[in-house]
Design an enzyme around this catalytic site. Structure first.
Site, PDB file in Angstrom:
ATOM      1  N   SER A   1       0.842  -1.205   0.000  1.00  0.00           N
ATOM      2  CA  SER A   1       0.000   0.000   0.000  1.00  0.00           C
ATOM      3  C   SER A   1       0.873   1.250   0.000  1.00  0.00           C
ATOM      4  O   SER A   1       0.403   2.345  -0.298  1.00  0.00           O
ATOM      5  CB  SER A   1      -0.936   0.006   1.223  1.00  0.00           C
ATOM      6  OG  SER A   1      -0.209  -0.252   2.405  1.00  0.00           O
TER       7      SER A   1
ATOM      8  N   ASP B   1       5.479  -7.027   2.557  1.00  0.00           N
ATOM      9  CA  ASP B   1       4.678  -7.501   1.436  1.00  0.00           C
ATOM     10  C   ASP B   1       5.556  -7.878   0.249  1.00  0.00           C
ATOM     11  O   ASP B   1       6.509  -7.155  -0.077  1.00  0.00           O
ATOM     12  CB  ASP B   1       3.744  -6.364   0.969  1.00  0.00           C
ATOM     13  CG  ASP B   1       2.296  -6.652   1.291  1.00  0.00           C
ATOM     14  OD1 ASP B   1       1.933  -7.834   1.478  1.00  0.00           O
ATOM     15  OD2 ASP B   1       1.517  -5.679   1.358  1.00  0.00           O
TER      16      ASP B   1
ATOM     17  N   GLU C   1      -9.409  -9.853   3.687  1.00  0.00           N
ATOM     18  CA  GLU C   1      -9.755  -8.473   3.313  1.00  0.00           C
ATOM     19  C   GLU C   1     -11.075  -8.441   2.535  1.00  0.00           C
ATOM     20  O   GLU C   1     -11.298  -9.233   1.611  1.00  0.00           O
ATOM     21  CB  GLU C   1      -8.636  -7.860   2.441  1.00  0.00           C
ATOM     22  CG  GLU C   1      -8.995  -6.430   1.993  1.00  0.00           C
ATOM     23  CD  GLU C   1      -7.820  -5.610   1.499  1.00  0.00           C
ATOM     24  OE1 GLU C   1      -6.669  -6.080   1.562  1.00  0.00           O
ATOM     25  OE2 GLU C   1      -8.084  -4.470   1.056  1.00  0.00           O
TER      26      GLU C   1
ATOM     27  N   LYS D   1       4.513 -11.395   3.246  1.00  0.00           N
ATOM     28  CA  LYS D   1       3.079 -11.605   2.982  1.00  0.00           C
ATOM     29  C   LYS D   1       2.890 -11.647   1.472  1.00  0.00           C
ATOM     30  O   LYS D   1       3.513 -10.881   0.742  1.00  0.00           O
ATOM     31  CB  LYS D   1       2.239 -10.478   3.590  1.00  0.00           C
ATOM     32  CG  LYS D   1       0.742 -10.613   3.250  1.00  0.00           C
ATOM     33  CD  LYS D   1      -0.117  -9.694   4.083  1.00  0.00           C
ATOM     34  CE  LYS D   1      -0.247  -8.291   3.562  1.00  0.00           C
ATOM     35  NZ  LYS D   1      -0.741  -8.150   2.178  1.00  0.00           N
TER      36      LYS D   1
HETATM   37  O1  KIV Z   1      -0.521  -3.412   1.540  1.00  0.00           O
HETATM   38  C1  KIV Z   1      -1.175  -3.373   2.593  1.00  0.00           C
HETATM   39  O2  KIV Z   1      -1.146  -2.387   3.323  1.00  0.00           O
HETATM   40  C2  KIV Z   1      -1.985  -4.534   2.920  1.00  0.00           C
HETATM   41  C3  KIV Z   1      -2.928  -4.411   4.082  1.00  0.00           C
HETATM   42  C4  KIV Z   1      -3.935  -3.372   3.886  1.00  0.00           C
HETATM   43  C5  KIV Z   1      -3.501  -5.712   4.472  1.00  0.00           C
HETATM   44  O3  KIV Z   1      -1.883  -5.531   2.287  1.00  0.00           O
END
Ligand code: KIV
Length: 267
Positions: free
Chosen positions: A47, A85, A184, A115
Site C-alpha cells: 500500500s 509484502d 480483506e 506476505k
Molecule cells: O498493503 C497493505 O497495506 C496490505 C494491508 C492493507 C492488508 O496488504
C-alpha cells in the site's frame, strides 16, 4: 511483553484469545511511534505505492522499493513482528523468483516474515517459501494485486459459490504452512466461519469483528489519505489539517520576517 515478538507469539495470541493488532508502516519515525504504543505486528505493505508514492494501485511497487521501506522500518528496532509484502510480479512468475524475492526481503530488507496474496493458486508458492524457513502471512478475499480481475475493489465472497471457494483458499494456505492470513473485504459471517475453522490467526481488514486481529493502513487511520476512504476505515485522527496549519504558519512567519528569531539563531 517487552521483548521482540515472533510468529510463535502471534500464533499463541489466537490460542489465548488475545486480539492481534496490526498497522502498516513504511518508515523510521512512524515505526518508532507505533512500536512505542505496543502494536503487535508492523506490516510494510505494498500500500506504500498508493499512500506514499501516489500510484492509483499497488501494482507498480517493486522489490527494491519494498526492501528500502522495510530497512527503514527495521532501523527503528521495533519489538513488533515485521512482515514485508511481496509486490506484484515478485512471486507470481515461478517458484524460483518467489524464493529469491522472499529471501531478499529477509536478507536485505531484514523483515521477519513476508506476505503474499492468493489462495489455492499460491499454495505451492507458500510451501516453497516456508521450506526456506521464511514465515509467510497469506492474504485472501479482496486482494488488491488482482484489481483488474476483480473489476475494482469489490467485496468478495458474497455469493455462496465464492464463499465456498474462499473457505477452500483458507484451508489450502493453512495446509501450505502460512502462519497467519489476512482476510480483506469479505462478509463478517464468512470471516467468522474461516476464523473458527482455521488454527492459524486471521487478521481482518473490512472483514468484521470476529477475526483474531485487525489491520489498517496507518495513513488511513490518521486522516492522511484524501484519495480514498473505504467504509471499513475508522479515522482515529485528522492530521491533514494539523499539517496544513503548521505549514501555513511557517510560510506566514518566514514571509513576515517573524521566523527565525534570536532563539533559533547562533551567536
Ligand atoms: O498493503 C497493505 O497495506 C496490505 C494491508 C492493507 C492488508 O496488504
Amino acid at each position: 511483553m517487552n521483548r521482540k515478538k515472533t510468529v510463535l507469539d502471534i500464533q499463541k495470541m489466537k490460542a489465548d484469545g488475545e486480539k492481534i493488532t496490526v498497522l502498516t508502516s513504511y518508515d523510521y519515525p512512524f515505526t518508532r511511534i507505533m512500536d512505542g504504543c505496543g502494536i503487535d505486528v508492523i506490516l510494510v505493505g505494498d500500500s506504500v505505492g498508493v499512500v506514499v508514492a501516489g500510484h492509483d494501485n499497488t501494482l507498480p511497487v517493486t522489490v527494491e522499493e519494498m526492501v528500502y521501506h522495510t530497512r527503514a522500518v527495521v532501523r527503528a528496532e521495533p519489538k513488533a513482528l515485521v512482515v514485508a509484502d511481496m509486490p506484484f510480479m515478485s512471486y507470481q512468475t515461478d517458484l524460483r523468483d518467489a524464493r529469491l524475492n522472499a529471501g531478499r526481503l529477509i536478507k536485505d530488507g531484514r523483515a521477519e516474515a513476508v506476505k503474499l496474496e492468493g489462495g489455492e493458486n499460491v499454495a505451492p508458492t507458500i510451501r516453497a517459501i516456508v521450506e526456506m524457513d521464511i514465515p509467510v502471512m497469506a492474504h485472501i478475499g479482496l486482494t488488491p494485486q488482482s484489481i483488474h480481475r476483480m473489476g475494482g475493489y469489490r467485496v468478495q465472497g458474497k455469493k455462496e459459490e465464492q464463499a465456498e471457494s474462499l473457505l477452500r483458499d483458507a484451508h489450502a494456505i493453512q495446509e501450505a504452512g502460512a502462519f497467519a492470513v489476512v482476510l480483506e473485504g469479505i462478509p463478517l459471517k464468512l470471516a467468522q466461519r474461516i476464523t473458527e475453522e482455521l488454527d492459524i490467526p486471521t487478521i481482518g481488514i473490512g472483514a468484521g469483528p470476529h477475526c483474531d486481529g485487525q489491520v489498517l493502513v496507518i495513513h488511513d487511520i490518521l486522516g492522511l489519505c484524501e484519495k480514498y476512504s473505504p467504509k471499513f476505515v475508522k479515522r482515529y485522527a485528522e492530521l491533514a489539517p494539523v499539517i496544513s496549519r503548521a505549514v501555513s504558519d511557517y510560510i506566514t512567519e518566514v514571509k513576515g520576517g517573524t521566523f527565525p528569531t534570536d532563539a533559533h539563531s547562533f551567536k
